[in-house]
Design a protein around this motif. Structure first.
Motif, PDB file in Angstrom:
ATOM      1  N   ALA A 138       0.851  -1.184   0.000  1.00 50.99           N
ATOM      2  CA  ALA A 138       0.000   0.000   0.000  1.00 50.99           C
ATOM      3  C   ALA A 138       0.891   1.239   0.000  1.00 50.99           C
ATOM      4  O   ALA A 138       1.697   1.428   0.918  1.00 50.99           O
ATOM      5  CB  ALA A 138      -0.916   0.000   1.220  1.00 50.99           C
ATOM      6  N   GLY A 139       0.753   2.054  -1.013  1.00 49.47           N
ATOM      7  CA  GLY A 139       1.523   3.286  -1.105  1.00 49.47           C
ATOM      8  C   GLY A 139       0.690   4.489  -0.699  1.00 49.47           C
ATOM      9  O   GLY A 139      -0.511   4.383  -0.431  1.00 49.47           O
ATOM     10  N   TYR A 140       1.334   5.644  -0.663  1.00 52.25           N
ATOM     11  CA  TYR A 140       0.645   6.887  -0.279  1.00 52.25           C
ATOM     12  C   TYR A 140       1.195   8.016  -1.147  1.00 52.25           C
ATOM     13  O   TYR A 140       2.408   8.248  -1.187  1.00 52.25           O
ATOM     14  CB  TYR A 140       0.892   7.183   1.198  1.00 52.25           C
ATOM     15  CG  TYR A 140       0.137   8.384   1.736  1.00 52.25           C
ATOM     16  CD1 TYR A 140      -1.225   8.312   1.986  1.00 52.25           C
ATOM     17  CD2 TYR A 140       0.797   9.591   1.998  1.00 52.25           C
ATOM     18  CE1 TYR A 140      -1.925   9.403   2.485  1.00 52.25           C
ATOM     19  CE2 TYR A 140       0.112  10.680   2.499  1.00 52.25           C
ATOM     20  CZ  TYR A 140      -1.245  10.585   2.736  1.00 52.25           C
ATOM     21  OH  TYR A 140      -1.932  11.670   3.229  1.00 52.25           O
ATOM     22  N   LYS A 141       0.278   8.683  -1.840  1.00 49.07           N
ATOM     23  CA  LYS A 141       0.693   9.745  -2.751  1.00 49.07           C
ATOM     24  C   LYS A 141      -0.429  10.762  -2.898  1.00 49.07           C
ATOM     25  O   LYS A 141      -1.600  10.389  -3.014  1.00 49.07           O
ATOM     26  CB  LYS A 141       1.047   9.143  -4.119  1.00 49.07           C
ATOM     27  CG  LYS A 141       1.631  10.136  -5.115  1.00 49.07           C
ATOM     28  CD  LYS A 141       1.998   9.423  -6.408  1.00 49.07           C
ATOM     29  CE  LYS A 141       2.613  10.395  -7.408  1.00 49.07           C
ATOM     30  NZ  LYS A 141       2.977   9.710  -8.685  1.00 49.07           N
ATOM     31  N   ASP A 142      -0.064  12.024  -2.871  1.00 50.37           N
ATOM     32  CA  ASP A 142      -1.037  13.126  -3.032  1.00 50.37           C
ATOM     33  C   ASP A 142      -2.198  13.005  -2.051  1.00 50.37           C
ATOM     34  O   ASP A 142      -3.359  13.259  -2.397  1.00 50.37           O
ATOM     35  CB  ASP A 142      -1.568  13.159  -4.473  1.00 50.37           C
ATOM     36  CG  ASP A 142      -0.474  13.415  -5.496  1.00 50.37           C
ATOM     37  OD1 ASP A 142       0.494  14.117  -5.146  1.00 50.37           O
ATOM     38  OD2 ASP A 142      -0.580  12.915  -6.635  1.00 50.37           O
ATOM     39  N   GLY A 143      -1.884  12.573  -0.819  1.00 52.63           N
ATOM     40  CA  GLY A 143      -2.902  12.497   0.226  1.00 52.63           C
ATOM     41  C   GLY A 143      -3.806  11.285   0.167  1.00 52.63           C
ATOM     42  O   GLY A 143      -4.785  11.214   0.914  1.00 52.63           O
ATOM     43  N   LYS A 144      -3.514  10.313  -0.705  1.00 48.59           N
ATOM     44  CA  LYS A 144      -4.366   9.135  -0.838  1.00 48.59           C
ATOM     45  C   LYS A 144      -3.552   7.849  -0.768  1.00 48.59           C
ATOM     46  O   LYS A 144      -2.412   7.803  -1.229  1.00 48.59           O
ATOM     47  CB  LYS A 144      -5.130   9.177  -2.167  1.00 48.59           C
ATOM     48  CG  LYS A 144      -6.125  10.311  -2.294  1.00 48.59           C
ATOM     49  CD  LYS A 144      -6.881  10.226  -3.618  1.00 48.59           C
ATOM     50  CE  LYS A 144      -7.913  11.336  -3.739  1.00 48.59           C
ATOM     51  NZ  LYS A 144      -8.654  11.257  -5.021  1.00 48.59           N
ATOM     52  N   SER A 145      -4.171   6.809  -0.210  1.00 49.51           N
ATOM     53  CA  SER A 145      -3.568   5.475  -0.198  1.00 49.51           C
ATOM     54  C   SER A 145      -3.983   4.723  -1.456  1.00 49.51           C
ATOM     55  O   SER A 145      -5.116   4.861  -1.923  1.00 49.51           O
ATOM     56  CB  SER A 145      -4.016   4.699   1.040  1.00 49.51           C
ATOM     57  OG  SER A 145      -3.650   5.380   2.228  1.00 49.51           O
ATOM     58  N   TYR A 146      -3.073   3.933  -1.994  1.00 50.90           N
ATOM     59  CA  TYR A 146      -3.357   3.215  -3.230  1.00 50.90           C
ATOM     60  C   TYR A 146      -2.554   1.912  -3.271  1.00 50.90           C
ATOM     61  O   TYR A 146      -1.611   1.733  -2.490  1.00 50.90           O
ATOM     62  CB  TYR A 146      -3.018   4.076  -4.451  1.00 50.90           C
ATOM     63  CG  TYR A 146      -1.529   4.309  -4.649  1.00 50.90           C
ATOM     64  CD1 TYR A 146      -0.809   3.596  -5.610  1.00 50.90           C
ATOM     65  CD2 TYR A 146      -0.829   5.225  -3.861  1.00 50.90           C
ATOM     66  CE1 TYR A 146       0.554   3.795  -5.791  1.00 50.90           C
ATOM     67  CE2 TYR A 146       0.534   5.435  -4.037  1.00 50.90           C
ATOM     68  CZ  TYR A 146       1.218   4.714  -5.007  1.00 50.90           C
ATOM     69  OH  TYR A 146       2.558   4.908  -5.169  1.00 50.90           O
ATOM     70  N   VAL A 147      -2.935   1.020  -4.191  1.00 51.81           N
ATOM     71  CA  VAL A 147      -2.211  -0.238  -4.371  1.00 51.81           C
ATOM     72  C   VAL A 147      -0.973   0.069  -5.213  1.00 51.81           C
ATOM     73  O   VAL A 147      -1.073   0.310  -6.420  1.00 51.81           O
ATOM     74  CB  VAL A 147      -3.078  -1.305  -5.055  1.00 51.81           C
ATOM     75  CG1 VAL A 147      -2.252  -2.570  -5.292  1.00 51.81           C
ATOM     76  CG2 VAL A 147      -4.300  -1.639  -4.202  1.00 51.81           C
TER      77      VAL A 147
END
Length: 262
Positions: free
Chosen positions: A9-18
């Motif tokens: 799980a990554g985190y970028k631009d204030g959002k968590s994503y796969v």
């Protein structure tokens, strides 16, 4: 069957994503957060197998990069089929700083002569929290299989800064441990454990425990719960009851309450 699941799980631009995902049979992972209005990540672990079979070895690797929040969900009740030998599962969770992880799966149903060992190791960073649970049922009660399993064990260890903070060991082995005896399950047929641990500094665990104990979901005549507070920011809920769905719904209620913490 050797089966593997790897999820980052990554985190970028204030959002968590796969950020990365790998699965082998029978695993499948799908997104279930489309209707959520927050920036967290919601994934469901699915399986093409009817349950865990003799000789199965499951290996799950979950990583949360700094800032990420991941909630894993299960598809359905997990069946442990009749076994000549045994089956195993290993869950490794790596959490960087400022992360949140939750996993409240459906109950486990051990069939007659099943033998299963599950191990979980969680390594937490700073300013992070985890919610994780398990529910073990007596088996297929309507088929007369009440605790006819060979052996069930779930060993969980939670570390912070490479220091062991929590170790929980659930062992059910009817031929050696009198499951209905005093100090064990006695008249109950289902046992549940939910662990909440936080490395944040602003967690009011006493207020959380009080609100959970006072909730309507906790005051069910067919279920008894007890909560043990830890010395630091965490607690363990033990539940005893006569139905898996009731206990599972209670754990989902607790998860939702803790998941929304700032």
């Amino acid at each position: 069957m050797n089966s593997r699941l790897e999820l980052v799980a990554g985190y970028k631009d204030g959002k968590s994503y796969v950020k990365d995902l790998y699965v082998s049979l029978p695993f499948r992972v799908v997104s279930v957060g489309q209707r959520k209005n927050d920036t967290k990540l919601y994934q469901m672990v699915m399986s093409s197998s009817p349950g865990i079979l003799d000789g199965d070895r499951y290996h799950l690797e979950v990583s949360l990069e700094k800032g990420a929040s991941l909630q894993l969900q299960s598809q359905s009740y997990q069946r442990l089929f009749n076994m000549e030998d045994k089956a195993t599962q290993l869950l490794n969770v790596s959490m960087e700083d400022n992360t949140s992880f939750a996993y409240v799966p459906h109950p486990i149903v051990p069939h007659e002569s099943s033998n299963f060992k599950s191990e979980a190791q969680i390594h937490m960073g700073k300013n992070s929290q985890i919610i994780i649970s398990e529910i073990i049922t007596c088996g297929r009660k309507h088929y007369g299989e009440v605790f006819k399993l060979k052996r069930f064990q779930n060993l969980m260890e939670i570390y912070h800064e490479n220091k062991l903070m929590i170790k929980d060991n659930v062992l059910i082995q009817p031929d050696m441990i009198p499951i209905h005896g005093i100090g064990n399950l006695e008249q109950f047929t289902h046992q549940g454990t939910l662990i909440f641990y936080s490395t944040k500094e602003n967690v009011d665990k006493d207020a959380l425990i009080e609100s959970i104990l006072n909730a309507d979901e906790a005051n069910n005549a067919d279920m008894e719960i007890g909560i043990s507070a830890m010395e630091n920011n965490g607690f363990i809920i033990r539940a005893l009851g006569h139905g898996g769905e009731m206990m599972y719904n209670f754990f989902l209620y607790v998860q939702e309450k803790l998941w929304s913490l700032p």
